[in-house]
Design a protein around this motif. Structure first.
Motif, PDB file in Angstrom:
ATOM      1  N   VAL A   1       0.846  -1.405  -0.007  1.00  0.00           N
ATOM      2  CA  VAL A   1       0.059   0.143  -0.047  1.00  0.00           C
ATOM      3  C   VAL A   1       0.809   1.229  -0.097  1.00  0.00           C
ATOM      4  CG1 VAL A   1      -1.841   1.159   1.186  1.00  0.00           C
ATOM      5  CG2 VAL A   1      -1.676  -1.118   1.256  1.00  0.00           C
ATOM      6  N   ASP A   2       0.647   1.820  -0.907  1.00  0.00           N
ATOM      7  CA  ASP A   2       1.435   3.238  -1.091  1.00  0.00           C
ATOM      8  C   ASP A   2       0.935   4.234  -2.113  1.00  0.00           C
ATOM      9  OD1 ASP A   2       3.352   5.621  -0.871  1.00  0.00           O
ATOM     10  OD2 ASP A   2       4.731   4.066   0.134  1.00  0.00           O
ATOM     11  N   HIS A   3       0.304   5.586  -1.949  1.00  0.00           N
ATOM     12  CA  HIS A   3      -0.320   6.236  -2.918  1.00  0.00           C
ATOM     13  C   HIS A   3       0.878   7.188  -3.495  1.00  0.00           C
ATOM     14  CE1 HIS A   3       0.386   9.240   0.251  1.00  0.00           C
ATOM     15  NE2 HIS A   3      -0.024   9.978  -0.514  1.00  0.00           N
ATOM     16  N   ASP A   4       2.186   7.147  -3.094  1.00  0.00           N
ATOM     17  CA  ASP A   4       2.981   8.126  -3.232  1.00  0.00           C
ATOM     18  C   ASP A   4       4.008   7.597  -4.468  1.00  0.00           C
ATOM     19  OD1 ASP A   4       4.605  10.500  -3.345  1.00  0.00           O
ATOM     20  OD2 ASP A   4       5.287  10.292  -1.234  1.00  0.00           O
ATOM     21  N   VAL A   5       4.826   8.325  -5.053  1.00  0.00           N
ATOM     22  CA  VAL A   5       5.755   7.903  -6.268  1.00  0.00           C
ATOM     23  C   VAL A   5       7.388   8.197  -5.804  1.00  0.00           C
ATOM     24  CG1 VAL A   5       4.120   8.881  -7.990  1.00  0.00           C
ATOM     25  CG2 VAL A   5       5.837  10.406  -7.034  1.00  0.00           C
ATOM     26  N   VAL A   6       8.145   7.619  -6.412  1.00  0.00           N
ATOM     27  CA  VAL A   6       9.512   7.562  -6.242  1.00  0.00           C
ATOM     28  C   VAL A   6      10.190   8.760  -6.476  1.00  0.00           C
ATOM     29  CG1 VAL A   6      11.599   6.211  -6.629  1.00  0.00           C
ATOM     30  CG2 VAL A   6       9.439   5.051  -6.721  1.00  0.00           C
ATOM     31  N   GLU A   7      10.811   9.237  -5.579  1.00  0.00           N
ATOM     32  CA  GLU A   7      11.522  10.533  -5.626  1.00  0.00           C
ATOM     33  C   GLU A   7      13.042  10.323  -5.386  1.00  0.00           C
ATOM     34  OE1 GLU A   7       9.829  13.322  -2.886  1.00  0.00           O
ATOM     35  OE2 GLU A   7       7.805  13.364  -3.790  1.00  0.00           O
ATOM     36  N   LEU A   8      13.958  11.119  -6.028  1.00  0.00           N
ATOM     37  CA  LEU A   8      15.248  11.070  -5.818  1.00  0.00           C
ATOM     38  C   LEU A   8      15.708  10.971  -4.286  1.00  0.00           C
ATOM     39  CD1 LEU A   8      17.732  10.988  -7.581  1.00  0.00           C
ATOM     40  CD2 LEU A   8      18.009  13.332  -7.243  1.00  0.00           C
ATOM     41  N   SER A   9      15.114  11.901  -3.347  1.00  0.00           N
ATOM     42  CA  SER A   9      15.404  11.985  -2.007  1.00  0.00           C
ATOM     43  C   SER A   9      15.087  10.566  -1.213  1.00  0.00           C
ATOM     44  CB  SER A   9      14.883  13.073  -1.265  1.00  0.00           C
ATOM     45  OG  SER A   9      13.379  12.832  -1.398  1.00  0.00           O
ATOM     46  N   ASN A  10      14.265   9.776  -2.079  1.00  0.00           N
ATOM     47  CA  ASN A  10      14.110   8.229  -1.432  1.00  0.00           C
ATOM     48  C   ASN A  10      15.139   7.393  -1.381  1.00  0.00           C
ATOM     49  OD1 ASN A  10      10.688   8.586  -3.078  1.00  0.00           O
ATOM     50  ND2 ASN A  10      11.196   9.261  -0.965  1.00  0.00           N
ATOM     51  N   LEU A  11      16.030   7.572  -2.473  1.00  0.00           N
ATOM     52  CA  LEU A  11      16.830   6.474  -3.043  1.00  0.00           C
ATOM     53  C   LEU A  11      17.972   6.180  -1.984  1.00  0.00           C
ATOM     54  CD1 LEU A  11      17.201   6.957  -6.739  1.00  0.00           C
ATOM     55  CD2 LEU A  11      15.189   5.626  -5.465  1.00  0.00           C
ATOM     56  N   HIS A  12      18.206   7.040  -0.893  1.00  0.00           N
ATOM     57  CA  HIS A  12      19.286   6.564  -0.080  1.00  0.00           C
ATOM     58  C   HIS A  12      18.833   5.526   0.926  1.00  0.00           C
ATOM     59  CE1 HIS A  12      17.531   9.003   3.118  1.00  0.00           C
ATOM     60  NE2 HIS A  12      18.546   8.730   3.867  1.00  0.00           N
ATOM     61  N   ARG A  13      17.621   5.401   1.006  1.00  0.00           N
ATOM     62  CA  ARG A  13      17.157   4.340   2.234  1.00  0.00           C
ATOM     63  C   ARG A  13      16.117   3.418   1.824  1.00  0.00           C
ATOM     64  NH1 ARG A  13      14.603   9.184   2.323  1.00  0.00           N
ATOM     65  NH2 ARG A  13      12.566   9.340   2.774  1.00  0.00           N
ATOM     66  N   GLN A  14      15.456   3.577   0.454  1.00  0.00           N
ATOM     67  CA  GLN A  14      14.084   2.980  -0.020  1.00  0.00           C
ATOM     68  C   GLN A  14      14.941   2.124  -1.040  1.00  0.00           C
ATOM     69  OE1 GLN A  14      10.675   5.486  -0.844  1.00  0.00           O
ATOM     70  NE2 GLN A  14      11.217   6.630   1.149  1.00  0.00           N
ATOM     71  N   VAL A  15      15.468   0.827  -0.874  1.00  0.00           N
ATOM     72  CA  VAL A  15      16.339   0.072  -1.390  1.00  0.00           C
ATOM     73  C   VAL A  15      15.650  -0.888  -2.643  1.00  0.00           C
ATOM     74  CG1 VAL A  15      17.920   0.018   0.390  1.00  0.00           C
ATOM     75  CG2 VAL A  15      16.266  -1.674   0.424  1.00  0.00           C
ATOM     76  N   LEU A  16      14.285  -0.706  -2.478  1.00  0.00           N
ATOM     77  CA  LEU A  16      13.608  -1.465  -3.701  1.00  0.00           C
ATOM     78  C   LEU A  16      13.742  -0.678  -4.992  1.00  0.00           C
ATOM     79  CD1 LEU A  16      10.832  -3.600  -2.161  1.00  0.00           C
ATOM     80  CD2 LEU A  16      12.972  -4.401  -3.021  1.00  0.00           C
ATOM     81  N   HIS A  17      13.713   0.622  -4.716  1.00  0.00           N
ATOM     82  CA  HIS A  17      13.357   1.503  -5.781  1.00  0.00           C
ATOM     83  C   HIS A  17      14.894   1.787  -6.682  1.00  0.00           C
ATOM     84  CE1 HIS A  17       9.507   1.638  -4.063  1.00  0.00           C
ATOM     85  NE2 HIS A  17       9.980   2.529  -3.101  1.00  0.00           N
ATOM     86  N   ARG A  18      14.622   2.517  -7.789  1.00  0.00           N
ATOM     87  CA  ARG A  18      15.680   2.584  -8.810  1.00  0.00           C
ATOM     88  C   ARG A  18      15.535   3.871  -9.317  1.00  0.00           C
ATOM     89  NH1 ARG A  18      16.922  -1.098  -5.904  1.00  0.00           N
ATOM     90  NH2 ARG A  18      17.404  -3.222  -6.401  1.00  0.00           N
ATOM     91  N   GLU A  19      16.668   4.555  -9.965  1.00  0.00           N
ATOM     92  CA  GLU A  19      16.685   5.752 -10.547  1.00  0.00           C
ATOM     93  C   GLU A  19      15.940   5.673 -11.721  1.00  0.00           C
ATOM     94  OE1 GLU A  19      20.416   7.062 -11.691  1.00  0.00           O
ATOM     95  OE2 GLU A  19      21.217   7.352  -9.331  1.00  0.00           O
ATOM     96  N   SER A  20      15.646   4.377 -12.287  1.00  0.00           N
ATOM     97  CA  SER A  20      15.056   4.383 -13.678  1.00  0.00           C
ATOM     98  C   SER A  20      13.372   4.682 -13.313  1.00  0.00           C
ATOM     99  CB  SER A  20      15.141   3.114 -14.321  1.00  0.00           C
ATOM    100  OG  SER A  20      14.983   1.895 -13.541  1.00  0.00           O
ATOM    101  N   ARG A  21      13.191   4.415 -12.054  1.00  0.00           N
ATOM    102  CA  ARG A  21      11.786   4.353 -11.621  1.00  0.00           C
ATOM    103  C   ARG A  21      11.250   5.599 -11.054  1.00  0.00           C
ATOM    104  NH1 ARG A  21      11.808  -1.972  -9.846  1.00  0.00           N
ATOM    105  NH2 ARG A  21      11.862  -2.882 -11.899  1.00  0.00           N
ATOM    106  N   LEU A  22      12.035   6.784 -11.122  1.00  0.00           N
ATOM    107  CA  LEU A  22      11.501   7.973 -10.406  1.00  0.00           C
ATOM    108  C   LEU A  22      10.235   8.451 -11.217  1.00  0.00           C
ATOM    109  CD1 LEU A  22      15.301   9.935 -10.346  1.00  0.00           C
ATOM    110  CD2 LEU A  22      13.905   8.935  -8.315  1.00  0.00           C
ATOM    111  N   GLY A  23       9.491   8.928 -10.164  1.00  0.00           N
ATOM    112  CA  GLY A  23       8.249   9.444 -10.855  1.00  0.00           C
ATOM    113  C   GLY A  23       7.161   8.246 -10.930  1.00  0.00           C
ATOM    114  N   THR A  24       7.587   7.077 -10.725  1.00  0.00           N
ATOM    115  CA  THR A  24       6.649   5.994 -10.551  1.00  0.00           C
ATOM    116  C   THR A  24       6.190   5.485  -9.461  1.00  0.00           C
ATOM    117  OG1 THR A  24       8.071   4.997 -12.512  1.00  0.00           O
ATOM    118  CG2 THR A  24       6.527   3.482 -11.474  1.00  0.00           C
ATOM    119  N   SER A  25       5.001   5.008  -9.481  1.00  0.00           N
ATOM    120  CA  SER A  25       4.367   4.577  -8.043  1.00  0.00           C
ATOM    121  C   SER A  25       5.190   3.644  -7.367  1.00  0.00           C
ATOM    122  CB  SER A  25       3.196   3.797  -8.623  1.00  0.00           C
ATOM    123  OG  SER A  25       2.594   2.844  -7.627  1.00  0.00           O
TER     124      SER A  25
END
Length: 438
Positions: free
Chosen positions: A91-115
């Motif tokens: 469950v999450d309504h937000d999108v991946v942002e650059l400031s997330n990537l230092h700790r949210q280890v499932l997300h990638r630069e290629s998915r910035l702006g993605t759910s």
């Protein structure tokens, strides 16, 4: 994390499946044997007496609802998928942002702006394609929470705001589901299991929410990326122990982690409160409520916006830009902590941290008064001299305005103190896109 209804749907990106409305899934079947490939995949945990084949089969029949796919939810979901949990609801309504990537280890630069929910689901399917990953691109609210919680066996609260904590807790109590909850901030974290085997729920310990102006989140206070990683992994451990039948040690104790000292502490929790509003003997909360109203704050992990001043005590960044363009004599006071000033600052600002102002630090106040007196033109001595206060978001600056309005120093004269709405992040968004955002 709270609200009602799904978030806006996003186009396909980076090989992610197109979003779709996910119905509430049916219960998973309890199987009687493992396949050859499952034995090979899970062999290292199958040989543990505490797990064994029976525990692995229980895992495969277990469903876990993960509320929040951020710093806690990413490591939690990663380890649960790797361990072979049957279904993960994300469950999450937000999108991946650059400031997330230092700790949210499932997300990638290629998915910035993605759910975030879809990004996490795609990453988890690459870890273990046998695990059902169900993304829910919605803001969890009272209209959706109870239905979702009832469809899962265990709930993991990985949110970062107080209203969602109360919402998820109450939904779990009403649905009779165990809740594994954690939080992380700066260099600290904590973990507890609520509503399990006679232990207390979250409301038992915190019957009233804290004042909204006292609550700090990661955007406000910062966090070292590995700290939520540690707490999310510990959450995963407790979920796995519950799912396999080992039970948990944290339904009657809270785990406190101090990253700076490298120390863990256990705090014994009070037992379930028979007078608790939701899990007590005569509960007054029998349905989900408006938790933003209850807590007096928005259910979001974004920086909170306070409103402590009247409109005539504040100026917009556009108005302050015009003051600069018109070369109006004034003093700008930056009340952020020194660590934030080191990141970025406006060159004309005088540094006076809010903490020093709140302490009535004599050296800080005298230095500030001196700068104001130096900036005041002799011809304007009978007029209120303008002083503007800025911080990151326009929250601390409002607190500082109230302090500075009470300044009474010989020679200071009349001053007019106002804060800049939205602070330096509004300056970066609306005036100078080259100004760093953090």
């Amino acid at each position: 994390m709270a609200g009602a209804g799904p978030a806006a749907r996003l186009p396909e990106a980076d090989g992610l499946p197109a979003p779709e409305e996910n119905p509430i899934p049916p219960p998973l079947p309890l199987r009687t044997e493992l396949s050859r490939l499952e034995i090979q995949r899970y062999s290292r945990q199958l040989v543990l007496p505490e797990t064994g084949v029976r525990g692995q089969l229980r895992l495969s029949a277990c469903s876990v609802l993960v509320v929040g796919c951020g710093g806690l939810g990413c490591p939690l979901a990663q380890y649960l998928a790797a361990a072979g949990v049957g279904r993960l609801g994300l469950v999450d309504h937000d999108v991946v942002e650059l400031s997330n990537l230092h700790r949210q280890v499932l997300h990638r630069e290629s998915r910035l702006g993605t759910s975030k929910a879809r990004s996490a689901a795609a990453a988890l399917r690459e870890i273990n394609s046998a695990v059902q990953c169900v993304p829910y691109e919605l803001a969890l609210g009272r209209d959706t929470a109870l239905q979702l919680v009832r469809a899962y066996d265990v709930v993991a609260d990985c949110s970062d705001n107080v209203p969602t904590r109360y919402l998820v807790n109450d939904a779990c109590v009403l649905a009779g589901k165990p809740l594994v909850s954690a939080s992380a901030l700066r260099l600290e974290g904590q973990l507890a299991v609520y509503g399990y085997r006679g232990g207390p729920c979250y409301r038992c310990l915190f019957p009233k929410p804290p004042p909204p102006e006292t609550v700090t989140n990661c955007a406000d206070g910062g966090v070292l990326g590995v700290v939520p990683g540690i707490l999310g992994s510990l959450q995963a451990l407790e979920v796995l122990k519950i799912a396999t039948g080992m039970g948990t040690s944290f339904h009657q104790a809270m785990l406190i982690f101090d990253a700076l000292e490298g120390r863990f502490r256990h705090i014994k929790l009070r037992p379930r409160n028979p007078d608790c509003a939701v899990c007590g003997d005569n509960p007054s909360v029998t349905a989900l409520q408006d938790y933003e109203q209850f807590c007096g704050s928005s259910a979001t992990d974004k920086c909170r916006m306070l409103c402590l001043l009247s409109s005539d005590e504040r100026v917009s960044v556009e108005e302050y830009k015009q003051i600069l363009d018109d070369k109006v004599h004034h003093v700008l006071v930056d009340v952020r902590p020194l660590v934030e000033v080191d990141i970025c600052r406006l060159p004309q600002a005088v540094f006076a941290p809010l903490s020093k102002l709140q302490e009535k630090d004599e050296g800080c106040l005298k230095s500030l008064v001196q700068r104001i007196c130096e900036a005041r033109q002799p011809s304007s001595e009978n007029k209120a001299f303008p002083v503007y206060v800025v911080c990151k978001l326009g929250n601390d600056s409002q607190k500082a305005v109230k302090i500075l309005q009470g300044l009474s120093y010989q020679g200071l004269g009349l001053i007019s103190v106002k804060d800049i709405k939205g602070g330096l992040m509004a300056w970066a968004n609306k005036i100078n896109p080259e100004f760093p955002q953090y």
